[in-house]
Design an enzyme around this catalytic site. Structure first.
Site, PDB file in Angstrom:
ATOM      1  N   SER A 130      -9.838  -0.436   7.103  1.00 44.32           N
ATOM      2  CA  SER A 130      -9.254  -0.254   5.774  1.00 44.32           C
ATOM      3  C   SER A 130      -8.575  -1.480   5.175  1.00 44.32           C
ATOM      4  CB  SER A 130      -8.264   0.913   5.783  1.00 44.32           C
ATOM      5  OG  SER A 130      -8.966   2.135   5.754  1.00 44.32           O
ATOM      6  N   SER A 133      -9.693   1.858   2.839  1.00 45.36           N
ATOM      7  CA  SER A 133      -8.796   2.574   1.964  1.00 45.36           C
ATOM      8  C   SER A 133      -7.758   1.713   1.255  1.00 45.36           C
ATOM      9  CB  SER A 133      -8.075   3.652   2.773  1.00 45.36           C
ATOM     10  OG  SER A 133      -7.215   3.064   3.736  1.00 45.36           O
ATOM     11  N   LYS A 143       0.851  -1.193   0.000  1.00 40.50           N
ATOM     12  CA  LYS A 143       0.000   0.000   0.000  1.00 40.50           C
ATOM     13  C   LYS A 143       0.888   1.246   0.000  1.00 40.50           C
ATOM     14  CE  LYS A 143      -3.925   1.985   2.595  1.00 40.50           C
ATOM     15  NZ  LYS A 143      -4.778   1.824   3.797  1.00 40.50           N
TER      16      LYS A 143
END
Lengths: 480, 508
Positions: B203, B179, B104
């Site tokens: 997330s 996210s 990420k």
């Protein structure tokens, strides 16, 4: 009749701690260094970096707290103080607001009064730990500013006093007290000029006898005791002027300009920032156990008062000397170590009180900058004791020793400075002096006793100081 | 010495001969991370081939899905050679050696730009890697790129990214969740074998649920946050997104552990260690599983509810004791979370000011204007909204009423879970109220988007570990996940339940 005013003063003193590494990372705290060389992702606020507390900072803060009679906050926390400025890489400073490490302490100060010394307690509201900021360097030529983060993350403690001081003498006595105490603890060198000790002064005035405090101002940029004294006098007068002319004192931060002897308003309470303090979630609460406190207490060195008492009892030197010598831990250590090497205390004290202080003053140095070793001072005293060198020579040697910490025995040998005990050489010189100065000789013989002093001087000069003046005097009298 | 050829997979103990995946149609991409690594160690597959296979898949699907902000094929191929050599020399033998990974884009990667999907960090290249990334690479994982996310992890759809939206591989009309949407979509689409995500309020778990993969948020303090660009520091945790429970356990085992650089990371011992692979046992006989009634009220889609309750029945059939209970305080979780996370974010994001790195506005007359313009131009709308919210709740005069009160509610929520875990080993519930929303649906109504976090954020507030495991699809074919929460440090319990469920479903 003119009204009488009382000045009310409280201090916020920042002290840079003497740790080798920064408060939240492993970077060096060493002074100097090319810009941004003592930095890492943590102290330059790089994304994703995290602070890790240096335990030594806690230890020093506890030591200072114990020495100033504070209670230790055993569960203490760090908070973020949020404000934007380029010297602050994260745009928040890690400090302590809600649970400072030390609270409710005091120190005792002494100020001169008509009939001796007046003792007074100055309360300490709190001591908290925090990180220093970087330094902005403005390039007027380029019209730009650069940031050096070498100081960013250097550990500080802020000592906040109660508004217990009433004049500049008390302020200076309080600062001196903090400085010697912290120096004795080894927690900081506390140099005002170099910024390792900084004081912001909160001042208000009120009519003598009034119950309420007046509106206070905060004075910044005070880099010397001299500046602090003048700023207090100046601000007291300014506030009294305002009140007498029917105006109001505005709560504000002011900057002292020592060259002009004036202060300027920096910002008022109205534009004070909201720092949005909150507990720093990146740091875990600090737990200071009873054992930890006990350990710091046990390791606490002898502080100044205790040392003064011991000196009075064991060294037989005047109180005045004791005060001066113990004013600096470094000088006190030097004194004790030299005595431990066999030198007579009074003689050691004399070297420190006279020659050392003279050179320090001439060169505008601090006592803690003294560089010669106790071993060499002891050796110098021994040389004089053994009459191997004269006092005159000893002072010359001392100058060199002060500057370069030379071994006086080797130096005297190398430069041929030993007192001449060769009777025949001395006799030859004295005979020559008598022959060269008939007028003085005649004066002496005509009863002018003082004339012999000149002749001794001439002999010493001819001997390049390497003769024992008493011996010379005796020989002169004999030959005349 | 010639090594005897193994007949069972080292990690899953499945007989290699009747693997079923070993037929001619078998593609490299069909392996889980642990299976791939086993094949590589057995010499059946070269690391370079695995990396090439992933990039072939990326060539095919990335244009449509946009899982990545940055891809680094050259570096990955170079890394593949180095890792291969180490495997050949016997220096690397762990279950992730040679596995292509995605990270990420809020985790720092040395020498590779790290943007947090924000304009303000468009050109930020870190000089250091996050501890979790370092640990992965030391275990032989090959980082192929940085995945898209909601800007600074603020969002639940991956639509707030400055680098375009990521689409759901199951249906490109839908969001992947967020996210960590880029990481979840990349795993689901075969654009990597596994990925790291971060979870502040759900997330990892929520996009895992929306994309049909397994995602796990460990106990706060299990994985070092060093190098993770902070959103809500007291809530953020890094965790894996993977194809199955075993991969999750293997990844977590590698990245967890005390880190001297993160004061909030913990060393774990005394039966609560980080040997997570050992927890993969198909045995939940007598385990107590609680279902909070509070999680099945209004707002929960019926298809999601049915799938989650069906998962509970599977576990009951495997011998678990399943019962409903009242967790309470659930309705306070969202305001508490958004107060605390926004407060911390408002401070954490202050460092992005145009002075030291990242975006700086082209022209400004003075320092204050430079700060203002840089931040106005550099941050997106959702980030600004949360910075304002956070600044407000920390302002003098409001601190006690909002921030302090939120901290107190957080403590109460923690206590409610303590009471629950006194009775149950694991709490089971949905991950999100619905399956993945359509693109564009959520941003129009931020409050509705915030409410979608209802089932996940409590775990962050209480520091608990949670895992999302696929448990079916809705009528439109969009995946549904079931969430298992454990008490702090009880990852092994939820891994065991998740693994048991997964195996049971796999066998049908």
């Amino acid at each position: 009749m003119a009204k009488e005013y009382e000045t009310v003063i409280g201090l916020e003193v920042h002290v840079e701690l003497a740790t080798k590494t920064k408060i939240f990372c492993g970077c060096s705290t060493a002074f100097g260094g090319a810009p941004n060389t003592h930095t890492c992702p943590v102290c330059t606020g790089m994304p994703g970096s995290l602070p890790v507390l240096n335990r030594q900072v806690v230890e020093y803060a506890v030591a200072v707290g114990l020495a100033t009679n504070c209670s230790i906050t055993q569960h203490c926390k760090f908070d973020r103080k949020n404000y934007f400025y380029p010297d602050n890489p994260q745009n928040y400073q890690i400090s302590q607001l809600y649970l400072p490490i030390c609270r409710n302490g005091y120190v005792e100060i002494e100020t001169p009064e008509d009939d001796g010394l007046k003792r007074k307690r100055i309360g300490i509201h709190e001591i908290h730990m925090e990180e220093d900021a970087g330094k902005l360097i403005h390039d007027d030529w380029e019209g730009s500013s650069l940031v050096d983060y070498n100081r960013s993350g250097v550990p500080l403690i802020e000592i906040v006093s109660e508004p217990d001081m009433r004049n500049a003498d008390e302020v200076i006595a309080y600062l001196e007290k903090l400085r010697t105490t912290i120096q004795y603890l080894g927690a900081s060198d506390c140099k005002l000029q170099e910024g390792s000790m900084r004081a912001d002064v909160n001042i208000s005035v009120r009519e003598m006898g009034a119950a309420e405090f007046g509106t206070r101002t905060e004075m910044k940029n005070l880099n010397s005791f001299h500046a602090i004294m003048h700023a207090i006098e100046g601000e007291r007068a300014r506030q009294i002027d305002l009140i007498e002319s029917g105006e109001k004192v505005v709560q504000e931060t002011r900057r002292w300009d020592d060259q002009k002897g004036m202060s300027y308003a920096m910002r008022s309470k109205e534009d004070a920032q909201d720092y949005r303090y909150f507990p720093d979630p990146d740091l875990v609460p600090v737990y200071i156990s009873d054992e930890w406190i006990a350990r710091v207490r046990a390791n606490q060195p002898e502080l100044r008062e205790a040392k003064m008492k011991r000196y009075r009892e064991s060294f037989g030197i005047p109180d005045y000397d004791i005060r001066i010598i113990t004013d600096s831990k470094h000088m006190a250590d030097l004194f004790e170590e030299t005595v431990a090497l066999g030198a007579q205390p009074k003689k050691v004290s004399n070297w420190l009180m006279v020659e050392t202080l003279r050179i320090l003053k001439e060169r505008e140095m601090d006592a803690q900058d003294i560089g010669f070793s106790p071993k060499h001072l002891a050796a110098l005293i021994a040389l004089v004791d053994q009459k191997a060198i004269t006092t005159t020579v000893a002072k010359e040697v001392f100058e060199v020793m002060f500057a370069e910490d030379v071994d006086p025995v080797a130096y005297v040998e190398e430069k041929g400075l030993k007192t001449v005990n060769d009777e025949s050489e001395l006799r030859r010189t004295v005979e020559q002096v008598i022959a060269d100065n008939p007028q003085s000789v005649a004066d002496y013989r005509n009863g002018k006793e003082k004339a012999i002093g000149f002749l001794v001087g001439q002999t010493m000069k001819a001997m390049k100081g390497k003769a024992d003046p008493t011996g010379v005097n005796k020989l002169l009298k004999e030959l005349l | 010495m010639r090594r005897r050829k193994r007949t069972v997979c080292l990690w899953c103990r499945r007989p290699l001969s009747d693997n079923g995946k070993r037929g001619k149609s078998m593609s490299i991409l069909d392996y889980t991370a642990v299976e791939l690594s086993d094949q590589i160690r057995r010499g059946e597959i070269k690391v370079v081939d695995a990396v090439e296979a992933v990039f072939a898949q990326i060539d095919g699907r990335e244009k449509e899905l946009n899982c990545y902000v940055t891809l680094q094929k050259e570096r990955a191929l170079e890394q593949a050679k180095i890792v291969q050599a180490k495997i050949d020399a016997g220096e690397l033998s762990g279950p992730l050696a040679g596995v292509p990974f995605a990270i990420k884009d809020n985790m720092c990667t040395k020498g590779t730009r790290t943007t947090c999907s924000s304009k303000i960090l468009e050109n930020f290249v870190p000089a250091y890697s996050a501890t979790a990334v370092e640990k992965l690479e030391a275990a032989g994982a090959v980082v192929i790129g940085k995945t898209n996310m909601d800007e600074f992890a603020m969002g639940s759809t991956t639509e707030t990214s400055y680098y375009g939206v990521t689409k759901n591989p199951h249906n490109a009309m839908h969001v992947p969740g967020g996210s960590s949407g880029g990481s979840a979509a990349a795993v689901a689409a075969g654009e990597c074998f596994a990925a790291l995500g971060s979870d502040t309020g759900g997330s990892i778990r929520q996009p895992a649920s929306h994309c049909g993969v397994v995602g796990m948020k460990p106990t706060y303090g299990t994985v070092s946050r060093y190098g993770l660009i902070a959103y809500g520091s007291s809530l953020d945790q890094i965790g894996p997104l993977a194809k199955d429970v075993r991969d999750c356990a293997a990844i977590l085992e590698v990245i967890s552990g005390r880190d001297e650089k993160d004061s909030t990371s913990m060393s774990r011992e005394n039966g609560q260690g980080t040997d997570f692979i050992s927890a993969l046992q198909e045995d939940i006989q007598g385990m107590r599983i609680g279902i909070p009634r509070d999680y099945f009220g209004a707002g929960l889609d019926t298809e999601v509810r049915d799938a989650v309750l069906a998962a509970a029945e599977v576990l009951r059939a495997k011998g678990a004791v399943v019962e409903e209970f009242d967790l309470s305080l659930v309705q306070y979780a969202i305001p508490t979370y958004y107060t605390i996370a926004a407060a911390e974010a408002s401070s954490n994001l202050e460092r992005f000011d145009g002075i030291k790195y990242g975006y700086r506005t082209a022209e400004a007359d003075n320092l204050h204007a430079m700060y203002k313009k840089t931040r106005s131009e550099g941050f997106g709308a959702e980030v600004k909204r949360r910075i304002m919210l956070g600044s407000f709740v920390l302002s003098s005069g409001y601190y006690d009423a909002y921030y302090l009160k939120a901290l107190r509610v957080k403590a109460l929520i923690r206590r409610a879970f303590d009471a629950a875990f006194a009775k149950y080993d694991v709490i089971l519930g949905p991950v999100a109220p619905t399956t993945a929303p359509k693109l564009g649906e959520s941003l129009a109504d931020p409050l509705k988007m915030y409410l979608g976090d209802i089932y996940t954020i409590s775990a962050n507030l209480a520091g608990l570990p949670g895992i999302s495991v696929p448990c079916g699809t809705d009528a439109a074919g969009l995946p549904i996940g079931v969430q298992l929460l454990g008490d702090c440090f009880q990852e092994k319990k939820i891994l065991r339940v998740a693994y048991t469920y997964e195996q049971a479903v796999k066998r049908g």
